[in-house]
Design a protein around this motif. Structure first.
Motif, PDB file in Angstrom:
ATOM      1  N   VAL A 177      44.867  42.420  34.303  1.00  0.00           N
ATOM      2  CA  VAL A 177      45.631  41.426  35.063  1.00  0.00           C
ATOM      3  C   VAL A 177      44.741  40.344  35.679  1.00  0.00           C
ATOM      4  O   VAL A 177      45.191  39.550  36.500  1.00  0.00           O
ATOM      5  CB  VAL A 177      46.479  42.104  36.166  1.00  0.00           C
ATOM      6  CG1 VAL A 177      47.530  43.010  35.548  1.00  0.00           C
ATOM      7  CG2 VAL A 177      45.615  42.885  37.154  1.00  0.00           C
ATOM      8  N   GLY A 178      43.479  40.322  35.293  1.00  0.00           N
ATOM      9  CA  GLY A 178      42.594  39.234  35.704  1.00  0.00           C
ATOM     10  C   GLY A 178      41.948  39.377  37.064  1.00  0.00           C
ATOM     11  O   GLY A 178      41.478  38.386  37.640  1.00  0.00           O
ATOM     12  N   ILE A 179      41.888  40.611  37.598  1.00  0.00           N
ATOM     13  CA  ILE A 179      41.201  40.861  38.866  1.00  0.00           C
ATOM     14  C   ILE A 179      39.804  41.413  38.563  1.00  0.00           C
ATOM     15  O   ILE A 179      39.664  42.359  37.789  1.00  0.00           O
ATOM     16  CB  ILE A 179      41.965  41.883  39.742  1.00  0.00           C
ATOM     17  CG1 ILE A 179      43.377  41.381  40.046  1.00  0.00           C
ATOM     18  CG2 ILE A 179      41.197  42.172  41.027  1.00  0.00           C
ATOM     19  CD1 ILE A 179      43.427  40.192  40.964  1.00  0.00           C
ATOM     20  N   ARG A 180      38.781  40.828  39.171  1.00  0.00           N
ATOM     21  CA  ARG A 180      37.412  41.276  38.933  1.00  0.00           C
ATOM     22  C   ARG A 180      37.083  42.453  39.857  1.00  0.00           C
ATOM     23  O   ARG A 180      37.648  42.570  40.950  1.00  0.00           O
ATOM     24  CB  ARG A 180      36.445  40.118  39.121  1.00  0.00           C
ATOM     25  CG  ARG A 180      36.803  38.921  38.227  1.00  0.00           C
ATOM     26  CD  ARG A 180      35.778  37.812  38.293  1.00  0.00           C
ATOM     27  NE  ARG A 180      34.586  38.180  37.532  1.00  0.00           N
ATOM     28  CZ  ARG A 180      33.518  37.373  37.388  1.00  0.00           C
ATOM     29  NH1 ARG A 180      33.514  36.178  37.977  1.00  0.00           N
ATOM     30  NH2 ARG A 180      32.485  37.764  36.690  1.00  0.00           N
ATOM     31  N   VAL A 181      36.184  43.313  39.385  1.00  0.00           N
ATOM     32  CA  VAL A 181      35.936  44.578  40.085  1.00  0.00           C
ATOM     33  C   VAL A 181      34.448  44.803  40.334  1.00  0.00           C
ATOM     34  O   VAL A 181      33.626  44.686  39.416  1.00  0.00           O
ATOM     35  CB  VAL A 181      36.492  45.769  39.286  1.00  0.00           C
ATOM     36  CG1 VAL A 181      36.156  47.088  39.990  1.00  0.00           C
ATOM     37  CG2 VAL A 181      38.002  45.646  39.098  1.00  0.00           C
ATOM     38  N   ILE A 182      34.133  45.134  41.600  1.00  0.00           N
ATOM     39  CA  ILE A 182      32.813  45.639  41.979  1.00  0.00           C
ATOM     40  C   ILE A 182      32.979  47.135  42.218  1.00  0.00           C
ATOM     41  O   ILE A 182      33.751  47.541  43.084  1.00  0.00           O
ATOM     42  CB  ILE A 182      32.288  44.957  43.255  1.00  0.00           C
ATOM     43  CG1 ILE A 182      32.184  43.448  43.056  1.00  0.00           C
ATOM     44  CG2 ILE A 182      30.936  45.546  43.677  1.00  0.00           C
ATOM     45  CD1 ILE A 182      31.991  42.669  44.350  1.00  0.00           C
ATOM     46  N   ALA A 183      32.292  47.940  41.436  1.00  0.00           N
ATOM     47  CA  ALA A 183      32.421  49.392  41.527  1.00  0.00           C
ATOM     48  C   ALA A 183      31.156  49.989  42.119  1.00  0.00           C
ATOM     49  O   ALA A 183      30.045  49.575  41.762  1.00  0.00           O
ATOM     50  CB  ALA A 183      32.675  49.985  40.137  1.00  0.00           C
ATOM     51  N   THR A 184      31.303  50.952  43.021  1.00  0.00           N
ATOM     52  CA  THR A 184      30.141  51.638  43.571  1.00  0.00           C
ATOM     53  C   THR A 184      30.193  53.119  43.173  1.00  0.00           C
ATOM     54  O   THR A 184      31.251  53.746  43.212  1.00  0.00           O
ATOM     55  CB  THR A 184      30.049  51.505  45.105  1.00  0.00           C
ATOM     56  OG1 THR A 184      31.006  52.374  45.736  1.00  0.00           O
ATOM     57  CG2 THR A 184      30.286  50.070  45.538  1.00  0.00           C
ATOM     58  N   VAL A 185      29.030  53.652  42.785  1.00  0.00           N
ATOM     59  CA  VAL A 185      28.923  55.035  42.310  1.00  0.00           C
ATOM     60  C   VAL A 185      27.632  55.650  42.822  1.00  0.00           C
ATOM     61  O   VAL A 185      26.740  54.952  43.308  1.00  0.00           O
ATOM     62  CB  VAL A 185      28.955  55.109  40.768  1.00  0.00           C
ATOM     63  CG1 VAL A 185      30.310  54.691  40.232  1.00  0.00           C
ATOM     64  CG2 VAL A 185      27.857  54.245  40.164  1.00  0.00           C
TER      65      VAL A 185
END
Length: 345
Positions: A177-185
Motif C-alpha cells: 500500500v506504499g508505506i515505507r518501513v523501518i524494522a528493528t531486530v
C-alpha cells in the motif's frame, strides 16, 4: 451429528515459580463437553497455533486474568458444529472457520471450543488448515495496524520485534500500500531476512550505532508511527528518534517486567513534542465490530493469503502427545516459525 460427552485440551496450571518452562504450566485434561450460550457457537478444532500472547498468558502476565484450570490458546481453525447465535450462527454451521477465543471462556487448545459467533471467520477452501489457524491474531493485526497508520497520515513507520509474524505481515502489507518501513531486530540473521522481505531499513538493536542510525532513518523517511510490541523502555527510546507529533501504537509487551502489563513513556515528549500513545487489541476490535465489518476484514486478509502477501512460517505441526517440547522450542526460538497443534480425535 453425535458429539462426545467430554472434551480434551490443555488447561492452565498457575504458578508463582518464574523458572517453570511453558510446557510445565499446562496439563492435558478432560472436561465435560461445553454448552453454548446465546450468541455462541461450538467448534470442532482442526488446528491451533502458539502465539507470543499465549506464552505471556501462561505466565499470568497477560491483560486477561489467567484462570487456573481453564483451557488455553487464543486462536485456531475448526468446523462449526452447533450454534445458538441467530442467523449468522445458522450460516456458520458446517463451515470451516478461523476463530478467536472468547475472553472469559476456555481457550482453543482443545478438541472443541466455544466462542462468540462474531469471532468466527469463514475460511476459503484453498487455505490450508495450518495457515487458516493463524489467520486472525497476526494477519488481522498486521492489516489493522497498517491501516491505522494510514489514517494517522503516516508515509513511513517503525516496527520493533519485526521478525515476528505480525512484523513480517506489516512489512508485506505496508509495501503493497506504499508505506515505507523501518524494522528493528535483535539478530543479524533477521536483518538479512527482513531486507529480502522488502523492509526499507532494517536496524540491529545491539549495534553501537543503533540509536543514531534509527534517528537518521526516521528523519530521512519521516516515520511518524511506531508499531510497538516490546513496550517498557523501548517505547520512549524509539519515540525519541521520531519526529514531533509521532504516535506509538502499542499492541504487545515482550519485555519482561515485574508489572503484569509493563510500559513506560516520556512525559516531556507527550507534553512538548506532541507524542501520542495508543493501544490496539484485536479482540476489542473484532468484539465491537459488526459481523459485516469482520467479514470484510476476513475477506481482505484471506485475499492477501491467496496472493502470497501473507504467509505464516510454520516450524512444526504436532499432536497432543508431542505438543509440550514443541511449545518450549517456540518459547525460545519464535523466529523459527509457528508451532501448530492438531488435536487428537
Amino acid at each position: 451429528m453425535s458429539l462426545p460427552t467430554t472434551n480434551k485440551g490443555f488447561s492452565l496450571k498457575l504458578s508463582d515459580n518464574s523458572e517453570l518452562m511453558s510446557s510445565e504450566r499446562i496439563a492435558l485434561t478432560e472436561k465435560p463437553m461445553p454448552t453454548i450460550k446465546p450468541g455462541q457457537v461450538l467448534v470442532k478444532m482442526l488446528a491451533s497455533p502458539v502465539n507470543p500472547s499465549d506464552l505471556v498468558h501462561l505466565l499470568g502476565k497477560y491483560g486477561l486474568a489467567a484462570e487456573d484450570g481453564a483451557y488455553v490458546g487464543f486462536e485456531g481453525c475448526g468446523v462449526v458444529v452447533k450454534a445458538n447465535a441467530g442467523l449468522y450462527g445458522k450460516y456458520l454451521v458446517g463451515k470451516r472457520v478461523a476463530l478467536s477465543a472468547q475472553p472469559g471462556c476456555d481457550g482453543v487448545w482443545a478438541q472443541y471450543a466455544v466462542t462468540k459467533a462474531n469471532y468466527c471467520l469463514p475460511v476459503d477452501k484453498n487455505i490450508a488448515d495450518e495457515q487458516a489457524a493463524t489467520l486472525i491474531v497476526n494477519p488481522c493485526t498486521s492489516v489493522c495496524l497498517v491501516e491505522r497508520a494510514i489514517t494517522l497520515g503516516a508515509r513511513a513507520l517503525v516496527i520493533n520485534a519485526a521478525a515476528s509474524q505480525v512484523g513480517k505481515g506489516v512489512i508485506r502489507y505496508a509495501k503493497s500500500v506504499g508505506i515505507r518501513v523501518i524494522a528493528t531486530v535483535r539478530s543479524q540473521h533477521n536483518v538479512d531476512v527482513l531486507t529480502q522481505l522488502g523492509a526499507d531499513v532494517v536496524l540491529l538493536t545491539t549495534s553501537d550505532s543503533y540509536q543514531n542510525d534509527l534517528k537518521e532513518a526516521c528523519k530521512k523517511l519521516n516515520a511518524s508511527v511506531l508499531l510497538d510490541a516490546v513496550a517498557a523502555e523501548d517505547t520512549p527510546m524509539v519515540l525519541k528518534a521520531m519526529p514531533k507529533g509521532s504516535t506509538a501504537i502499542v499492541y504487545g509487551r515482550l519485555t519482561e517486567t515485574h508489572d503484569p502489563i509493563g510500559g513506560l513513556f516520556s512525559v516531556s515528549d507527550v507534553i512538548f513534542r506532541d507524542i501520542k500513545i495508543e493501544g490496539f487489541w484485536l479482540a476489542n476490535y473484532i468484539g465491537n465490530a459488526s459481523p459485516l465489518k469482520v467479514l470484510r476484514l476476513s475477506k481482505k486478509v484471506q485475499k492477501l493469503f491467496l496472493q502470497g502477501v501473507f504467509h505464516t512460517d510454520i516450524f512444526k505441526v504436532t499432536d497432543f502427545e508431542h505438543f509440550a517440547p514443541a511449545l518450549d522450542h517456540y518459547a525460545n526460538h519464535k523466529s523459527d516459525g509457528k508451532v501448530i497443534l492438531r488435536p487428537n480425535d
